[in-house]
Design a protein around this motif. Structure first.
Motif, PDB file in Angstrom:
ATOM      1  N   ALA A 136       0.839  -1.204   0.000  1.00  0.00           N
ATOM      2  CA  ALA A 136       0.000   0.000   0.000  1.00  0.00           C
ATOM      3  C   ALA A 136       0.870   1.248   0.000  1.00  0.00           C
ATOM      4  CB  ALA A 136      -0.930  -0.014   1.213  1.00  0.00           C
ATOM      5  N   LEU A 137       1.970   1.207   0.777  1.00  0.00           N
ATOM      6  CA  LEU A 137       2.884   2.343   0.816  1.00  0.00           C
ATOM      7  C   LEU A 137       3.486   2.614  -0.558  1.00  0.00           C
ATOM      8  CD1 LEU A 137       4.356   4.334   2.844  1.00  0.00           C
ATOM      9  CD2 LEU A 137       6.214   2.684   2.824  1.00  0.00           C
TER      10      LEU A 137
ATOM     11  N   LEU B 280       0.660   3.959  -3.008  1.00  0.00           N
ATOM     12  CA  LEU B 280       0.107   5.272  -2.685  1.00  0.00           C
ATOM     13  C   LEU B 280       1.160   6.375  -2.630  1.00  0.00           C
ATOM     14  CD1 LEU B 280      -2.412   4.127   0.079  1.00  0.00           C
ATOM     15  CD2 LEU B 280      -2.934   4.795  -2.266  1.00  0.00           C
ATOM     16  N   TRP B 281       2.420   6.014  -2.422  1.00  0.00           N
ATOM     17  CA  TRP B 281       3.473   7.029  -2.368  1.00  0.00           C
ATOM     18  C   TRP B 281       4.187   7.226  -3.701  1.00  0.00           C
ATOM     19  CZ3 TRP B 281       6.887   7.899   2.500  1.00  0.00           C
ATOM     20  CH2 TRP B 281       6.068   8.119   3.607  1.00  0.00           C
TER      21      TRP B 281
ATOM     22  N   ASN C 154      -2.640   6.620   2.617  1.00  0.00           N
ATOM     23  CA  ASN C 154      -1.758   5.577   3.141  1.00  0.00           C
ATOM     24  C   ASN C 154      -1.813   5.504   4.654  1.00  0.00           C
ATOM     25  OD1 ASN C 154       0.676   3.685   2.811  1.00  0.00           O
ATOM     26  ND2 ASN C 154       1.447   5.232   4.208  1.00  0.00           N
TER      27      ASN C 154
ATOM     28  N   ASN D  78      -3.941   1.497   6.846  1.00  0.00           N
ATOM     29  CA  ASN D  78      -3.313   0.457   7.668  1.00  0.00           C
ATOM     30  C   ASN D  78      -4.267  -0.186   8.670  1.00  0.00           C
ATOM     31  OD1 ASN D  78      -0.936   0.733   6.301  1.00  0.00           O
ATOM     32  ND2 ASN D  78       0.093   1.933   7.877  1.00  0.00           N
TER      33      ASN D  78
END
Length: 354
Positions: free
Chosen positions: A270-271, A274-275, A312, A316
């Motif tokens: 996900a990091l 999304l980053w 992000n 979590n």
């Protein structure tokens, strides 16, 4: 001296870049898109604060979740919660379409604090660093526990982990210090800050490359390598136990570890997803000759990447709820009095090192 607008992203306002704040402020009033974007960011911030606060509450309340891994997840949740609080704060104070306070410090000292520590995005960068590197600490703990289990108790003592966590927070703020030199107090009494003008764009280029490497490329490279080694180790262990017809409990422990590592890998995935857009956009637009950075389409793209960046810190807790079995059990135990414990054969995936 040119006056500057606040950037919606935790990236510095440089002469080669259009900020998301400019996007929000310059959108035509009839479209309502600028207002929609800043409202969405504020809503993301509220959801992220509540979700990460829930993670901290459940893990700290439920005793069987009191493990090294889960304490590190609490620290990560605190970092994400602060990122979300920053998102809410900036949305309500700075965004033209959403702000509730039009505040300009009157004293020189007030403007220095306001410009250097708030409007320069110093805090945004520091908290982004903290979030990324706290996830690195979680990865490091799992790497030692699963790849070098015999060294776990000696290397990862409680004192050393506390020191490491403190070092991460201190380092995150130290890495963000260069952003204090992007804005200065404005001489205009009606404006708070002005952009510092340098003779050339070298400072902004070096600052951009420095930030891209430390906040994005380095932590993602280290975590990706660590999770690759962890997956290889667990796969080898599962294969060896299966071939040896080991006891079911031992094999189940390896499978349970694989599930937790898959959950943490999803957090890393996900990091990355999304980053990556906003960091790519940031790196490309350091170069003032790149024409896309001044286009109308870029303004839309930058607003979308900003939303993804803050999301992000929201996602979590959702991943924990969907993929972390022990967290779901702890959530039920916390809020449901009728929760029934499972049988004694259930393997605790809270992850002891052996």
């Amino acid at each position: 001296m040119s006056d500057t607008t606040f950037s919606a992203t935790p990236f510095p306002k440089v002469s080669a870049m259009n900020s998301t704040q400019q996007f929000l402020d310059n959108m035509e009033p009839t479209t309502g898109i600028g207002k929609w974007v800043c409202h969405l960011l504020i809503e993301e911030g509220v959801i992220g604060v509540l979700g990460n606060l829930l993670v901290c509450f459940v893990i700290l309340r439920v005793k069987f979740l009191h493990t090294m891994t889960n304490y590190l997840l609490v620290n990560l949740a605190v970092a994400d919660m602060l990122v979300c609080l920053e998102c809410i704060f900036y949305g309500l104070i700075y965004y033209e379409n959403c702000k509730i306070i039009d505040y300009v410090p009157k004293t020189f000292g007030g403007k220095v604090v306001f410009c250097c520590f708030l409007q320069s995005n110093f805090l945004g960068w520091a908290l982004s660093y903290a979030s990324a590197y706290n996830l690195c600490v979680v990865t490091f703990e799992r790497y030692v526990a699963l790849v070098h289990p015999l060294q776990y108790a000696r290397k990862l003592t409680a004192t050393r982990m506390k020191t490491l966590i403190a070092l991460i927070w201190v380092t995150s703020f130290l890495f963000s210090l260069p952003f204090l030199f992007t804005l200065k107090p404005s001489n205009d009494p009606d404006l708070a800050c002005s952009e510092i003008e340098y003779q050339d764009n070298t400072f902004h280029i070096l600052l951009g490359v420095f930030a891209f490497f430390l906040s994005y490329l380095l932590p993602l490279t280290l975590m990706s390598w660590a999770y690759y080694k962890i997956h290889v180790t667990l796969k080898r262990q599962a294969k060896a136990l299966n071939l040896q017809h080991a006891r079911a409990a031992a094999y189940d422990l390896v499978i349970a570890r694989q599930r937790l590592v898959r959950m943490l890998t999803m957090v890393l995935g996900a990091l990355i997803i999304l980053w990556t857009p906003i960091n790519t956009n940031f790196l490309l637009c350091i170069n003032p000759t790149f024409s896309f950075c001044g286009s109308k389409g870029f303004k839309y793209f930058e607003a979308i990447t900003c939303i993804m960046l803050y999301f992000n810190s929201v996602i979590n807790p959702i991943i924990y709820e969907l993929k972390y079995k022990k967290f779901r059990q702890g959530l039920k135990l916390t809020f449901c009095c009728c929760h029934k414990s499972h049988g004694a054969n259930t393997v605790d995936i809270a992850m002891v090192p052996l």
